[in-house]
Design a protein around this motif. Structure first.
Motif, PDB file in Angstrom:
ATOM      1  N   CYS A  22      -9.533  -0.265  -3.621  1.00 31.60           N
ATOM      2  CA  CYS A  22      -9.085  -1.538  -4.194  1.00 31.60           C
ATOM      3  C   CYS A  22      -7.863  -1.259  -5.056  1.00 31.60           C
ATOM      4  O   CYS A  22      -7.971  -0.533  -6.053  1.00 31.60           O
ATOM      5  N   ALA A  23      -6.738  -1.832  -4.656  1.00 32.94           N
ATOM      6  CA  ALA A  23      -5.501  -1.673  -5.419  1.00 32.94           C
ATOM      7  C   ALA A  23      -5.273  -2.907  -6.272  1.00 32.94           C
ATOM      8  O   ALA A  23      -5.281  -4.041  -5.756  1.00 32.94           O
ATOM      9  N   ALA A  24      -5.071  -2.693  -7.568  1.00 29.63           N
ATOM     10  CA  ALA A  24      -4.836  -3.789  -8.503  1.00 29.63           C
ATOM     11  C   ALA A  24      -3.346  -3.932  -8.772  1.00 29.63           C
ATOM     12  O   ALA A  24      -2.603  -2.949  -8.776  1.00 29.63           O
ATOM     13  N   SER A  25      -2.939  -5.171  -9.019  1.00 34.31           N
ATOM     14  CA  SER A  25      -1.519  -5.442  -9.275  1.00 34.31           C
ATOM     15  C   SER A  25      -1.126  -5.179 -10.719  1.00 34.31           C
ATOM     16  O   SER A  25       0.049  -5.260 -11.072  1.00 34.31           O
ATOM     17  N   ARG A  26      -2.112  -4.873 -11.541  1.00 30.65           N
ATOM     18  CA  ARG A  26      -1.858  -4.604 -12.948  1.00 30.65           C
ATOM     19  C   ARG A  26      -2.456  -3.266 -13.347  1.00 30.65           C
ATOM     20  O   ARG A  26      -3.300  -2.704 -12.653  1.00 30.65           O
ATOM     21  N   ASN A  27      -2.028  -2.784 -14.504  1.00 30.86           N
ATOM     22  CA  ASN A  27      -2.547  -1.534 -15.035  1.00 30.86           C
ATOM     23  C   ASN A  27      -4.048  -1.672 -15.281  1.00 30.86           C
ATOM     24  O   ASN A  27      -4.489  -2.597 -15.969  1.00 30.86           O
ATOM     25  N   ILE A  28      -4.822  -0.762 -14.695  1.00 34.46           N
ATOM     26  CA  ILE A  28      -6.280  -0.822 -14.800  1.00 34.46           C
ATOM     27  C   ILE A  28      -6.732  -0.836 -16.251  1.00 34.46           C
ATOM     28  O   ILE A  28      -7.752  -1.449 -16.588  1.00 34.46           O
ATOM     29  N   GLU A  29      -5.983  -0.193 -17.112  1.00 32.90           N
ATOM     30  CA  GLU A  29      -6.391  -0.115 -18.513  1.00 32.90           C
ATOM     31  C   GLU A  29      -6.321  -1.469 -19.216  1.00 32.90           C
ATOM     32  O   GLU A  29      -6.811  -1.599 -20.340  1.00 32.90           O
ATOM     33  N   ALA A  74      -3.283   6.423 -12.028  1.00 36.19           N
ATOM     34  CA  ALA A  74      -1.857   6.511 -11.676  1.00 36.19           C
ATOM     35  C   ALA A  74      -1.484   5.483 -10.612  1.00 36.19           C
ATOM     36  O   ALA A  74      -0.345   5.009 -10.564  1.00 36.19           O
ATOM     37  N   LYS A  75      -2.441   5.141  -9.750  1.00 32.18           N
ATOM     38  CA  LYS A  75      -2.179   4.192  -8.659  1.00 32.18           C
ATOM     39  C   LYS A  75      -2.854   2.844  -8.892  1.00 32.18           C
ATOM     40  O   LYS A  75      -2.826   1.986  -8.001  1.00 32.18           O
ATOM     41  N   ASN A  76      -3.480   2.663 -10.070  1.00 31.46           N
ATOM     42  CA  ASN A  76      -4.193   1.409 -10.361  1.00 31.46           C
ATOM     43  C   ASN A  76      -5.156   1.052  -9.229  1.00 31.46           C
ATOM     44  O   ASN A  76      -5.217  -0.096  -8.770  1.00 31.46           O
ATOM     45  N   THR A  77      -5.890   2.042  -8.796  1.00 30.72           N
ATOM     46  CA  THR A  77      -6.779   1.901  -7.640  1.00 30.72           C
ATOM     47  C   THR A  77      -8.162   2.453  -7.963  1.00 30.72           C
ATOM     48  O   THR A  77      -8.273   3.455  -8.672  1.00 30.72           O
ATOM     49  N   ILE A  78      -9.193   1.755  -7.476  1.00 30.65           N
ATOM     50  CA  ILE A  78     -10.533   2.332  -7.548  1.00 30.65           C
ATOM     51  C   ILE A  78     -11.032   2.547  -6.126  1.00 30.65           C
ATOM     52  O   ILE A  78     -10.606   1.874  -5.182  1.00 30.65           O
TER      53      ILE A  78
END
Length: 115
Positions: A22-29, A74-78
């Motif tokens: 799952c790639a997010a369009s925003r910083n996961i943090e 680094a890739k905003n991905t889980i």
């Protein structure tokens, strides 16, 4: 609003493995937590796993011991590594993002476990 794009679903035989991403369009943090829910045919959406930005992870009983979630900041991905899949794992899997505005889900990716 965050955009979530899932990938990695497909058809797998019982006992097999799949990895969802799952790639997010925003910083996961900037989220409170992320995770995965799923909806099996004819059933309500149910919780699978959540991972807080601090790293704490909670699995459903059905996922415990078979699924593993991880974050690539680094890739905003889980990712969700699913092993020893069973026919009852067949469902649409939805990536979930929760922040101060509430929960958000992606479009979902189909996982089918069948021989």
């Amino acid at each position: 609003q965050v955009q979530l794009v899932e990938s990695g679903g497909g058809l797998v035989q019982p006992g097999g493995s799949l990895t969802l991403s799952c790639a997010a369009s925003r910083n996961i943090e900037s989220s409170i937590f992320m995770g995965w829910d799923r909806r099996a045919p004819g059933k309500e959406r149910e919780f699978v796993v959540q991972i807080l930005t601090g790293g704490s992870i909670t699995y459903s009983d059905s996922a415990k011991g078979r699924f593993a979630v991880s974050i690539d900041n680094a890739k905003n991905t889980i990712h969700l590594q699913m092993n020893n899949l069973k026919p009852e794992d067949t469902a649409v899997y939805y990536c979930k993002w929760v922040d101060v505005t509430g929960p958000h889900w992606g479009q979902g990716t189909q996982v089918t476990v069948s021989s």
